[in-house]
Design a protein around this motif. Sequence first.
Motif, PDB file in Angstrom:
ATOM      1  N   UNK A 216       8.559  12.841  -9.495  1.00 31.80           N
ATOM      2  CA  UNK A 216       8.839  12.829  -8.065  1.00 31.80           C
ATOM      3  C   UNK A 216       7.832  11.977  -7.299  1.00 31.80           C
ATOM      4  N   UNK A 217       6.595  11.911  -7.810  1.00 27.35           N
ATOM      5  CA  UNK A 217       5.556  11.149  -7.111  1.00 27.35           C
ATOM      6  C   UNK A 217       5.756   9.638  -7.221  1.00 27.35           C
ATOM      7  N   UNK A 218       6.594   9.209  -8.129  1.00 26.48           N
ATOM      8  CA  UNK A 218       6.793   7.775  -8.326  1.00 26.48           C
ATOM      9  C   UNK A 218       7.846   7.246  -7.346  1.00 26.48           C
ATOM     10  N   UNK A 219       7.677   7.580  -6.068  1.00 32.65           N
ATOM     11  CA  UNK A 219       8.656   7.146  -5.074  1.00 32.65           C
ATOM     12  C   UNK A 219       8.265   5.788  -4.484  1.00 32.65           C
ATOM     13  N   UNK A 220       9.257   5.119  -3.960  1.00 27.93           N
ATOM     14  CA  UNK A 220       9.055   3.798  -3.378  1.00 27.93           C
ATOM     15  C   UNK A 220       8.756   3.941  -1.890  1.00 27.93           C
ATOM     16  N   UNK A 221       7.628   3.449  -1.448  1.00 27.07           N
ATOM     17  CA  UNK A 221       7.273   3.528  -0.033  1.00 27.07           C
ATOM     18  C   UNK A 221       8.187   2.597   0.750  1.00 27.07           C
ATOM     19  N   UNK A 222       8.973   3.204   1.634  1.00 25.02           N
ATOM     20  CA  UNK A 222       9.991   2.440   2.369  1.00 25.02           C
ATOM     21  C   UNK A 222       9.910   2.681   3.869  1.00 25.02           C
ATOM     22  N   UNK A 223       9.821   3.948   4.263  1.00 23.93           N
ATOM     23  CA  UNK A 223       9.851   4.324   5.670  1.00 23.93           C
ATOM     24  C   UNK A 223       8.432   4.637   6.166  1.00 23.93           C
ATOM     25  N   UNK A 224       8.193   4.590   7.475  1.00 26.21           N
ATOM     26  CA  UNK A 224       6.829   4.830   7.995  1.00 26.21           C
ATOM     27  C   UNK A 224       6.190   6.115   7.483  1.00 26.21           C
ATOM     28  N   UNK A 225       6.950   7.199   7.382  1.00 27.92           N
ATOM     29  CA  UNK A 225       6.383   8.459   6.938  1.00 27.92           C
ATOM     30  C   UNK A 225       5.938   8.462   5.485  1.00 27.92           C
ATOM     31  N   UNK A 226       6.476   7.550   4.696  1.00 26.66           N
ATOM     32  CA  UNK A 226       6.098   7.490   3.281  1.00 26.66           C
ATOM     33  C   UNK A 226       4.629   7.138   3.097  1.00 26.66           C
ATOM     34  N   UNK A 227       4.073   6.390   4.035  1.00 32.06           N
ATOM     35  CA  UNK A 227       2.712   5.895   3.863  1.00 32.06           C
ATOM     36  C   UNK A 227       1.677   7.009   4.014  1.00 32.06           C
ATOM     37  N   UNK A 228       1.887   7.890   4.974  1.00 31.89           N
ATOM     38  CA  UNK A 228       0.946   8.993   5.138  1.00 31.89           C
ATOM     39  C   UNK A 228       1.036   9.958   3.959  1.00 31.89           C
ATOM     40  N   UNK A 229       2.236  10.180   3.431  1.00 32.53           N
ATOM     41  CA  UNK A 229       2.391  11.041   2.259  1.00 32.53           C
ATOM     42  C   UNK A 229       1.699  10.425   1.050  1.00 32.53           C
ATOM     43  N   UNK A 230       1.900   9.137   0.836  1.00 35.34           N
ATOM     44  CA  UNK A 230       1.272   8.468  -0.307  1.00 35.34           C
ATOM     45  C   UNK A 230      -0.247   8.509  -0.194  1.00 35.34           C
ATOM     46  N   UNK A 231      -0.749   8.326   1.021  1.00 34.68           N
ATOM     47  CA  UNK A 231      -2.200   8.349   1.195  1.00 34.68           C
ATOM     48  C   UNK A 231      -2.768   9.722   0.841  1.00 34.68           C
ATOM     49  N   UNK A 232      -2.086  10.778   1.244  1.00 33.26           N
ATOM     50  CA  UNK A 232      -2.550  12.122   0.903  1.00 33.26           C
ATOM     51  C   UNK A 232      -2.552  12.328  -0.612  1.00 33.26           C
ATOM     52  N   UNK A 233      -1.511  11.857  -1.282  1.00 36.64           N
ATOM     53  CA  UNK A 233      -1.425  12.025  -2.728  1.00 36.64           C
ATOM     54  C   UNK A 233      -2.474  11.187  -3.461  1.00 36.64           C
ATOM     55  N   UNK A 234      -2.777  10.013  -2.932  1.00 30.17           N
ATOM     56  CA  UNK A 234      -3.794   9.166  -3.555  1.00 30.17           C
ATOM     57  C   UNK A 234      -5.178   9.790  -3.467  1.00 30.17           C
ATOM     58  N   UNK A 235      -5.389  10.645  -2.489  1.00 25.58           N
ATOM     59  CA  UNK A 235      -6.693  11.278  -2.311  1.00 25.58           C
ATOM     60  C   UNK A 235      -6.871  12.526  -3.177  1.00 25.58           C
ATOM     61  N   UNK A 236      -5.786  12.952  -3.855  1.00 27.02           N
ATOM     62  CA  UNK A 236      -5.850  14.152  -4.692  1.00 27.02           C
ATOM     63  C   UNK A 236      -6.198  13.749  -6.123  1.00 27.02           C
ATOM     64  N   UNK A 237      -7.264  14.310  -6.710  1.00 22.70           N
ATOM     65  CA  UNK A 237      -7.614  13.977  -8.093  1.00 22.70           C
ATOM     66  C   UNK A 237      -6.505  14.356  -9.059  1.00 22.70           C
ATOM     67  N   UNK A 238      -6.280  13.512 -10.061  1.00 20.90           N
ATOM     68  CA  UNK A 238      -5.265  13.778 -11.078  1.00 20.90           C
ATOM     69  C   UNK A 238      -5.897  14.623 -12.163  1.00 20.90           C
ATOM     70  N   UNK A 239      -5.422  15.871 -12.322  1.00 25.94           N
ATOM     71  CA  UNK A 239      -6.004  16.758 -13.324  1.00 25.94           C
ATOM     72  C   UNK A 239      -5.055  17.070 -14.462  1.00 25.94           C
ATOM     73  N   UNK A 240      -3.762  17.153 -14.146  1.00 20.64           N
ATOM     74  CA  UNK A 240      -2.771  17.470 -15.168  1.00 20.64           C
ATOM     75  C   UNK A 240      -1.596  16.528 -15.027  1.00 20.64           C
ATOM     76  N   UNK A 241      -1.553  15.429 -15.803  1.00 18.47           N
ATOM     77  CA  UNK A 241      -0.512  14.427 -15.636  1.00 18.47           C
ATOM     78  C   UNK A 241       0.896  14.973 -15.750  1.00 18.47           C
ATOM     79  N   UNK A 242       1.083  16.037 -16.528  1.00 17.98           N
ATOM     80  CA  UNK A 242       2.446  16.551 -16.721  1.00 17.98           C
ATOM     81  C   UNK A 242       2.921  17.434 -15.584  1.00 17.98           C
TER      82      UNK A 242
END
Length: 249
Positions: A216-242
């Motif tokens: 689900x995280x592999x979404x394509x940034x298209x609309x203005x709201x996508x950017x703030x969501x992606x930024x929040x996710x980028x700031x979260x450490x990856x602990x469990x890839x699955x």
Amino acid sequence: MTTLVHGPVPRCYALVPCAGTGSRAGADRPKQYVPLAGRPLVAHTLAALGRVPRLQATLVVLSPDDTLFDAALPNAAADSRLWTARSGGATRAATVTAGLEELLSRGAAEDDWVLVHDAARCLVRPEWVTQLIETCEHDAVGGLLALPVADTLKQAEGGCVAATVDRNGKWAAQTPQMFRIGLLRRALREAGDAVTDESSAVEALGLRPRLVPGSLENFKLTWPGDFSLAERLLMVPVSNPSSSQGSAT
């Protein structure tokens, strides 16, 4: 006794179309250069691809008049596995086609694999790309990351619901999409510029690409709201890839 002679193992290359303007994003620049978590969007995408050991190189296809890439990624020229070509076209298909020609001119073979990935899918993870490669490298056609559609689908007409669409068996296509360079080159040539992804061009040849479950995280940034969501996710450490694998219920 007959000895089987095997040819060289096909190599894998990534191709990132990066010539679009991303007008739906509502940004003051092409969306691939919008800052996210302290870096341009495309820098996150390329960093993830750069951590995939199976990739021989990643080719970024820019528009001929691009003036932002060099400033956005000032160290790109020093990376021997990161290539650029300023040969992008007016459509995605034209840009990808130009990228395929560039790969061939740089020594890739028609039997090598190319993984076409959207620059705007900046949350892609190396392990997802590796899974795609391992699933498709012995497939006769190739395949793509995708997700079974979980939401109820509505057909719209005039801003209202005209019908409910059966979601059974429907998948949302993602990228990378992985095909042999020669096959994809022929498919795009025959399909023309109207195709919106590489799989649809290959499907038009009567072939059936493999669907590889993505995230689900592999979404394509298209609309203005996508950017703030992606930024929040980028700031979260990856602990469990699955843990982020999507599912349909």
